[in-house]
Motif scaffolding. Sequence first.
Motif, PDB file in Angstrom:
ATOM      1  N   ILE A 115      68.123  63.188  67.367  1.00  0.00           N
ATOM      2  CA  ILE A 115      68.048  64.172  66.285  1.00  0.00           C
ATOM      3  C   ILE A 115      67.971  65.550  66.918  1.00  0.00           C
ATOM      4  N   THR A 116      68.694  66.521  66.339  1.00  0.00           N
ATOM      5  CA  THR A 116      68.553  67.913  66.772  1.00  0.00           C
ATOM      6  C   THR A 116      67.965  68.710  65.622  1.00  0.00           C
ATOM      7  N   LEU A 117      67.242  69.761  65.953  1.00  0.00           N
ATOM      8  CA  LEU A 117      66.609  70.630  64.979  1.00  0.00           C
ATOM      9  C   LEU A 117      66.997  72.061  65.289  1.00  0.00           C
ATOM     10  N   GLU A 118      67.335  72.814  64.239  1.00  0.00           N
ATOM     11  CA  GLU A 118      67.628  74.233  64.397  1.00  0.00           C
ATOM     12  C   GLU A 118      66.902  75.004  63.307  1.00  0.00           C
ATOM     13  N   ARG A 119      66.212  76.049  63.705  1.00  0.00           N
ATOM     14  CA  ARG A 119      65.493  76.893  62.745  1.00  0.00           C
ATOM     15  C   ARG A 119      66.502  77.715  61.952  1.00  0.00           C
ATOM     16  N   VAL A 120      66.327  77.739  60.615  1.00  0.00           N
ATOM     17  CA  VAL A 120      67.278  78.415  59.733  1.00  0.00           C
ATOM     18  C   VAL A 120      66.818  79.818  59.372  1.00  0.00           C
TER      19      VAL A 120
ATOM     20  N   LEU B  81      68.032  69.653  60.363  1.00  0.00           N
ATOM     21  CA  LEU B  81      68.024  68.554  61.323  1.00  0.00           C
ATOM     22  C   LEU B  81      69.323  67.792  61.193  1.00  0.00           C
ATOM     23  N   LYS B  82      69.850  67.349  62.323  1.00  0.00           N
ATOM     24  CA  LYS B  82      71.128  66.653  62.321  1.00  0.00           C
ATOM     25  C   LYS B  82      71.021  65.432  63.225  1.00  0.00           C
ATOM     26  N   ASN B  83      71.551  64.318  62.729  1.00  0.00           N
ATOM     27  CA  ASN B  83      71.574  63.130  63.576  1.00  0.00           C
ATOM     28  C   ASN B  83      72.871  63.112  64.379  1.00  0.00           C
ATOM     29  N   GLU B  84      73.006  62.132  65.263  1.00  0.00           N
ATOM     30  CA  GLU B  84      74.169  62.090  66.155  1.00  0.00           C
ATOM     31  C   GLU B  84      75.468  61.787  65.428  1.00  0.00           C
TER      32      GLU B  84
ATOM     33  N   VAL C 212      69.851  67.116  57.245  1.00  0.00           N
ATOM     34  CA  VAL C 212      68.708  67.126  56.340  1.00  0.00           C
ATOM     35  C   VAL C 212      67.989  68.456  56.545  1.00  0.00           C
ATOM     36  N   ASN C 213      67.661  69.114  55.454  1.00  0.00           N
ATOM     37  CA  ASN C 213      66.867  70.336  55.522  1.00  0.00           C
ATOM     38  C   ASN C 213      65.399  69.984  55.347  1.00  0.00           C
ATOM     39  N   VAL C 214      64.550  70.608  56.141  1.00  0.00           N
ATOM     40  CA  VAL C 214      63.111  70.399  56.086  1.00  0.00           C
ATOM     41  C   VAL C 214      62.454  71.769  55.958  1.00  0.00           C
ATOM     42  N   ASP C 215      61.402  71.832  55.168  1.00  0.00           N
ATOM     43  CA  ASP C 215      60.697  73.105  55.001  1.00  0.00           C
ATOM     44  C   ASP C 215      59.248  72.817  54.620  1.00  0.00           C
ATOM     45  N   ALA C 216      58.450  73.840  54.673  1.00  0.00           N
ATOM     46  CA  ALA C 216      57.069  73.758  54.202  1.00  0.00           C
ATOM     47  C   ALA C 216      57.016  74.274  52.767  1.00  0.00           C
ATOM     48  N   ARG C 217      55.988  73.854  52.069  1.00  0.00           N
ATOM     49  CA  ARG C 217      55.763  74.353  50.708  1.00  0.00           C
ATOM     50  C   ARG C 217      55.382  75.827  50.764  1.00  0.00           C
TER      51      ARG C 217
END
Length: 143
Positions: A3-8, A16-19, A24-29
């Motif tokens: 998995i790779t992660l890049e700050r938006v 986040l991106k799989n191979e 998938v976008n991830v964030d905090a509330r």
Amino acid sequence: MNITLERVNENFHFELKNERGHIVNVDARPDFGGDDMGPSPMELILMGLAGCSGIDMISILKKQRQEITSFKAAVEGERIQVGEAKPFKDIYVVFYLEGEIKEDKAAKASQLSFDKYCSVSKTLEPTATIHYKVFLNGLEISK
């Protein structure tokens, strides 16, 4: 598995991106300083559990030639304070199945998923208790 992660943005929104290229976008509330542009990491864990057990159950039921017309799940996690972290203590999974499915086969599929096949469940097992129940055509069945 990679998995790779890049700050938006300047806050906590990550892509986040799989191979295989799935994103998938991830964030905090917002109450934690995020912009709510995706599920939190802890929500992703619950989503992963629902998806993993769902794949197991459908696979098992299809092999048994059961006709599934609808498959849904609801997952709720209760967390506890451990130092600065808040891991899951109890996770409740409820499956809602509809179709021409034998009760004993639905019960066995859920049991096999959590006891044997679901890698997410097995990963969580040392720290969280997973409770589950199955409703078949609107009626709760016993495990």
